[in-house]
Design an enzyme around this catalytic site. Structure first.
Site, PDB file in Angstrom:
ATOM      1  CG  ASN A 108      -5.236   5.709   2.249  1.00 13.35           C
ATOM      2  OD1 ASN A 108      -5.049   5.671   1.037  1.00 13.35           O
ATOM      3  ND2 ASN A 108      -6.191   5.012   2.864  1.00 13.35           N
TER       4      ASN A 108
ATOM      5  CE  LYS B 227      -9.231   6.976   2.852  1.00 13.97           C
ATOM      6  NZ  LYS B 227     -10.437   6.931   3.680  1.00 13.97           N
TER       7      LYS B 227
ATOM      8  CG  HIS C 225      -8.464   1.314   3.957  1.00 13.65           C
ATOM      9  ND1 HIS C 225      -9.783   1.669   3.778  1.00 13.65           N
ATOM     10  CD2 HIS C 225      -7.872   2.361   4.590  1.00 13.65           C
ATOM     11  CE1 HIS C 225      -9.971   2.881   4.264  1.00 13.65           C
ATOM     12  NE2 HIS C 225      -8.832   3.327   4.761  1.00 13.65           N
TER      13      HIS C 225
ATOM     14  CD  GLU D  94     -12.088   4.142   2.183  1.00 14.96           C
ATOM     15  OE1 GLU D  94     -11.151   4.241   1.362  1.00 14.96           O
ATOM     16  OE2 GLU D  94     -12.361   5.041   3.016  1.00 14.96           O
TER      17      GLU D  94
ATOM     18  CD  GLU E 103      -7.425   3.523   8.839  1.00 15.56           C
ATOM     19  OE1 GLU E 103      -6.978   4.673   8.740  1.00 15.56           O
ATOM     20  OE2 GLU E 103      -7.858   2.887   7.866  1.00 15.56           O
TER      21      GLU E 103
ATOM     22  N   GLY F  88     -13.441   9.189   7.488  1.00 13.81           N
ATOM     23  CA  GLY F  88     -14.061  10.148   6.590  1.00 13.81           C
ATOM     24  C   GLY F  88     -15.354  10.762   7.118  1.00 13.81           C
TER      25      GLY F  88
ATOM     26  CB  SER G 186     -12.054  11.874  11.441  1.00 16.91           C
ATOM     27  OG  SER G 186     -13.048  11.428  10.529  1.00 16.91           O
TER      28      SER G 186
ATOM     29  N   GLY H 257      -8.340  12.020   4.552  1.00 12.66           N
ATOM     30  CA  GLY H 257      -8.700  13.350   4.056  1.00 12.66           C
ATOM     31  C   GLY H 257      -7.653  14.421   4.323  1.00 12.66           C
TER      32      GLY H 257
END
Ligand code: PGA
Length: 249
Positions: free
Chosen positions: A9, A11, A94, A96, A166, A172, A211, A233
């Site tokens: 992902n 992002k 998600h 976010e 998640e 993150g 992570s 990430g």
């Protein structure tokens, strides 16, 4: 055997130069039949990534989709458009999107329906906040998110869904759920899926996200109910992401 999936992902990251670098790197990763590497670039890059991956084993995902069909919805992107440019997966729910853009469980359920209408597999994200975990609410929060997102689906439709656990506090942050904690939640999710759709639950891939790096992926993915990962990430680092994907061989 359940399909194992590693999904990157991106992002709101990435550009044409990054695409030119990462696609050839991923094309060299050996993946066992049935498993899948999925990449989810931002909308403007979907078509160019789709063309770059051609017919090889990489699969394309979007990071979000509108909950309506085409029409007067400025700024939105529909499921049929995603199918048109070659997406076979789409992330929905998600954390976010939930925290920053007001995505509710009801929207998540509608988005899953729009995606199913065009044959795209939703990757449905669920997970608890740190406060919820510390209050002992992890399993109940996750169960409610799963039921509200997919509880309305038939067993056949549910077999065309991927779940992603998640924990919000792990996204993150460099903090990862321990393999045992991840397994506990994944097993609970599978139990919830079984209560909705019976044996089909055994065939549904449940990814872990938060992570994940090449240094911790192997232990996480070796848990009984962890069928791969949703990677943020580390998916922006071609060599680290390739190493994670190589666990699919
Ligand atoms: P992270 O993100 O790997 O950077 O923690 C995961 C995700 O948000 O899907």
């Amino acid at each position: 055997m359940r399909r194992k999936i590693v999904a990157g992902n991106w992002k709101m990251n990435g550009d044409s130069a990054f695409i030119a670098k990462i696609i050839p790197a991923l094309e060299n990763v050996a993946v066992a039949d049935g498993n899948a590497i999925v990449i989810a670039p931002p909308y403007p890059y979907l078509l160019s990534v789709s063309q770059a991956i051609g017919s090889n084993r990489l699969s394309l995902a979007a990071q979000d989709v509108a909950y309506t069909e085409n029409g007067a919805f400025t700024g939105a992107v529909s499921a049929s458009m995603l199918a048109d440019v070659g997406c076979s997966y789409c992330i929905v729910g998600h954390s976010e999107r939930r925290a920053l853009f007001g995505e509710t469980d009801a929207y998540v359920a509608l988005k899953i329906d729009r995606l199913h209408e065009v044959g795209i597999v939703p990757i449905v994200c669920v997970g608890e906040t740190l406060e919820q975990r510390e209050s002992g609410l992890t399993l109940s929060v996750v169960e409610q998110q799963v039921r509200l997102a997919v509880g309305h689906l038939s067993a056949d439709m549910l077999s065309r869904v991927v779940l992603a656990y998640e924990p919000v506090w792990a996204i993150g942050t460099g903090k990862t759920a321990s393999p045992q904690d991840a397994q506990e939640v994944h097993a609970h999710i599978r139990g919830v899926l079984a209560s909705i759709a019976g044996d089909v639950a055994e065939r549904i891939s449940i990814l872990y996200g938060g992570s994940v790096k090449s240094s911790n992926a192997s232990e996480l993915f070796s848990q009984k109910d962890v069928d791969g990962g949703l990677i943020g990430g580390a998916s922006l680092d071609a060599s680290d992401f390739s190493r994670i994907c190589s666990l699919l061989s």
